[in-house]
Design a protein around this motif. Structure first.
Motif, PDB file in Angstrom:
ATOM      1  N   LYS A 234      41.498  47.542 -10.319  1.00  0.00           N
ATOM      2  CA  LYS A 234      41.688  48.951  -9.979  1.00  0.00           C
ATOM      3  C   LYS A 234      43.160  49.195  -9.654  1.00  0.00           C
ATOM      4  N   GLY A 235      43.725  50.228 -10.205  1.00  0.00           N
ATOM      5  CA  GLY A 235      45.047  50.688  -9.786  1.00  0.00           C
ATOM      6  C   GLY A 235      46.175  49.704  -9.991  1.00  0.00           C
ATOM      7  N   GLY A 236      46.111  48.888 -11.048  1.00  0.00           N
ATOM      8  CA  GLY A 236      47.223  47.992 -11.334  1.00  0.00           C
ATOM      9  C   GLY A 236      47.439  46.917 -10.293  1.00  0.00           C
ATOM     10  N   SER A 237      46.378  46.369  -9.739  1.00  0.00           N
ATOM     11  CA  SER A 237      46.512  45.300  -8.752  1.00  0.00           C
ATOM     12  C   SER A 237      46.999  44.029  -9.428  1.00  0.00           C
ATOM     13  N   ILE A 238      47.186  42.966  -8.640  1.00  0.00           N
ATOM     14  CA  ILE A 238      47.705  41.709  -9.185  1.00  0.00           C
ATOM     15  C   ILE A 238      46.618  40.894  -9.867  1.00  0.00           C
ATOM     16  N   TYR A 239      45.383  41.366  -9.883  1.00  0.00           N
ATOM     17  CA  TYR A 239      44.270  40.501 -10.241  1.00  0.00           C
ATOM     18  C   TYR A 239      43.859  40.557 -11.705  1.00  0.00           C
ATOM     19  N   GLY A 240      44.669  41.177 -12.572  1.00  0.00           N
ATOM     20  CA  GLY A 240      44.332  41.175 -13.980  1.00  0.00           C
ATOM     21  C   GLY A 240      44.448  39.784 -14.568  1.00  0.00           C
ATOM     22  N   SER A 253      45.146  30.447 -12.583  1.00  0.00           N
ATOM     23  CA  SER A 253      44.881  31.886 -12.655  1.00  0.00           C
ATOM     24  C   SER A 253      46.093  32.587 -13.244  1.00  0.00           C
ATOM     25  N   VAL A 254      45.860  33.372 -14.284  1.00  0.00           N
ATOM     26  CA  VAL A 254      46.924  34.124 -14.937  1.00  0.00           C
ATOM     27  C   VAL A 254      46.831  35.573 -14.507  1.00  0.00           C
ATOM     28  N   ASN A 260      49.234  31.095 -11.179  1.00  0.00           N
ATOM     29  CA  ASN A 260      49.269  30.040 -10.173  1.00  0.00           C
ATOM     30  C   ASN A 260      48.376  28.899 -10.614  1.00  0.00           C
ATOM     31  N   THR A 261      48.700  27.712 -10.148  1.00  0.00           N
ATOM     32  CA  THR A 261      47.865  26.537 -10.373  1.00  0.00           C
ATOM     33  C   THR A 261      47.525  25.939  -9.015  1.00  0.00           C
ATOM     34  N   SER A 262      46.440  25.189  -8.967  1.00  0.00           N
ATOM     35  CA  SER A 262      46.144  24.456  -7.738  1.00  0.00           C
ATOM     36  C   SER A 262      45.443  23.156  -8.051  1.00  0.00           C
ATOM     37  N   ARG A 292      56.963  37.654  -3.703  1.00  0.00           N
ATOM     38  CA  ARG A 292      56.551  37.106  -2.408  1.00  0.00           C
ATOM     39  C   ARG A 292      55.275  37.783  -1.923  1.00  0.00           C
ATOM     40  N   ALA A 293      55.166  39.078  -2.172  1.00  0.00           N
ATOM     41  CA  ALA A 293      53.950  39.806  -1.779  1.00  0.00           C
ATOM     42  C   ALA A 293      52.749  39.311  -2.579  1.00  0.00           C
ATOM     43  N   THR A 294      52.953  39.034  -3.865  1.00  0.00           N
ATOM     44  CA  THR A 294      51.875  38.494  -4.700  1.00  0.00           C
ATOM     45  C   THR A 294      51.422  37.137  -4.180  1.00  0.00           C
ATOM     46  N   ILE A 295      52.387  36.283  -3.833  1.00  0.00           N
ATOM     47  CA  ILE A 295      52.055  34.963  -3.305  1.00  0.00           C
ATOM     48  C   ILE A 295      51.277  35.077  -2.001  1.00  0.00           C
ATOM     49  N   GLU A 296      51.725  35.942  -1.100  1.00  0.00           N
ATOM     50  CA  GLU A 296      51.039  36.094   0.183  1.00  0.00           C
ATOM     51  C   GLU A 296      49.637  36.631  -0.003  1.00  0.00           C
ATOM     52  N   THR A 297      49.448  37.545  -0.949  1.00  0.00           N
ATOM     53  CA  THR A 297      48.110  38.064  -1.222  1.00  0.00           C
ATOM     54  C   THR A 297      47.188  36.948  -1.681  1.00  0.00           C
ATOM     55  N   ASN A 298      47.683  36.103  -2.578  1.00  0.00           N
ATOM     56  CA  ASN A 298      46.885  34.967  -3.036  1.00  0.00           C
ATOM     57  C   ASN A 298      46.582  34.001  -1.900  1.00  0.00           C
ATOM     58  N   CYS A 299      47.570  33.708  -1.071  1.00  0.00           N
ATOM     59  CA  CYS A 299      47.355  32.781   0.046  1.00  0.00           C
ATOM     60  C   CYS A 299      46.363  33.340   1.055  1.00  0.00           C
TER      61      CYS A 299
END
Length: 351
Positions: A234-240, A253-254, A260-262, A292-299
């Motif tokens: 929704k709304g161009g979030s980072i989760y595409g 995850s792309v 990111n990889t883990s 940095r905001a994308t990384i923090e959201t994932n963390c």
């Protein structure tokens, strides 16, 4: 996207036995039948830019390292000295021109050859050539480095199953690493993996993620060696993009501008570590704050899973729960992962 078709099979589909999540004997069987037999993701090949650059890791008690050799080749070895089994390198990234055991000072070339044994004394029976480091298979794929302890394992690209085809549209080798994050939790590696390979828990555990994607159209499927999760954002979030889990303990995850990889790392039957690395297509200074905001959201999403996974682990060990039914709509990934565990362990453990 159509709603997933409900399965009305009369055959029950149930989870692994609870004891498989805490029994030390099961963990020991997994070490030998799963982690000693499969290709393990080590990290991005770019981490080994110069001769002598290394990364030392451990998984399920096995210590190993990958190093860029003077010839330019990547080599992998067991992280132990053949003298008295001391580790040569501390876990993590670094650089060295000569590998030196800090216990008794034995030194090795970056190709594994034993170079010197200070103060060992004269021994006619001792042959340096037969006391080099123990090699481990090492291969790369699209800028990612893997190692495998099993000399008889299939080649890496074959082991990866359908992952190469799934990632063909994405230029993952052009993404550069920006940062990494490490986490530790008090649960079995399968407890966390069960959680990762389904979206069923998102509304209850991840309010931010739940608000960012259309959960009514969340889809979990599997192909050879891979669980695939995706949902319209929704709304161009980072989760595409795609959220992928790769057998037995890697995730990738792309998202729109990177990935990111883990590594899901078992360290005991009730202890797991996660090592995340974050990559972006464009690492210009002007985009740093956004990344940095994308990384923090994932963390934050990872941290939100800790509490529930640790509480589940406690209940699995308490002796009341035996197993549970798996959702045909949401837990295809859980069933596939657990079937892979069952297949790998075979007769090594009882039901």
């Amino acid at each position: 996207m159509n709603q997933p078709v409900q399965s009305f099979s009369t055959t029950p589909v149930r989870s692994l036995p609870a004891a498989w999540y805490w029994d030390p004997a099961v963990y020991e069987a997994e070490r030998k039948a799963i982690f000693a037999k499969t290709w393990q993701f080590i990290g991005p090949e770019a981490e080994f830019a110069k001769a002598g650059d290394f990364r030392a890791v451990q998984v399920a008690g096995y210590r190993l390292f990958v190093i860029r050799e003077r010839s330019g080749a990547l080599k992998a070895f067991h992280n132990l000295c053949p003298h008295r089994a001391a580790p040569l390198l501390s876990e993590g990234d670094g650089h060295c021109d000569v590998l030196r055991c800090r216990y008794h000072g034995w030194t090795f070339a970056t190709d594994g050859r034993l170079m010197a044994t200070p103060n060992f004394g004269e021994a006619g029976w001792f042959d340096k050539k037969s006391h080099g480091l123990m090699p481990v298979r090492c291969e790369t794929w699209r800028g990612l480095t893997f190692a495998c302890l099993d000399d008889n394992a299939v080649p890496l690209v074959e082991f990866l199953g359908d992952l190469p085809a799934l990632l063909e549209p994405y230029p993952i080798e052009t993404f550069g690493k920006l940062d990494q994050a490490e986490f530790a939790m008090n649960c079995n590696w399968k407890t966390y993996t069960d959680n990762f390979v389904e979206g069923y828990h998102i509304p209850g555990i991840h309010p931010g993620l739940n608000a960012a994607v259309d959960m009514t159209r969340f889809e979990t499927t599997h192909q050879r060696g891979v669980v695939i999760m995706k949902a319209p954002q929704k709304g161009g979030s980072i989760y595409g993009g795609l959220w992928l889990w790769i057998w037995p303990n890697m995730t990738l995850s792309v998202y729109p501008d990177g990935m990111n990889t883990s590594r899901i790392i078992p360290t005991a039957e009730d202890r797991t570590e996660l090592r995340y690395e974050f990559y972006f297509a464009d690492r210009s200074p002007s985009l740093l704050e956004k990344h940095r905001a994308t990384i923090e959201t994932n963390c934050q999403i990872v941290r939100e899973d800790f509490g529930i996974c640790e509480e589940v682990q406690q209940n699995l060990k308490a002796g009341i729960y035996r197993d549970g039914p798996l959702s045909p709509r949401h837990e295809d990934g859980v069933q596939y992962f657990q079937d892979m565990v069952r297949q790998s362990l075979g007769d090594h453990v009882g039901q």
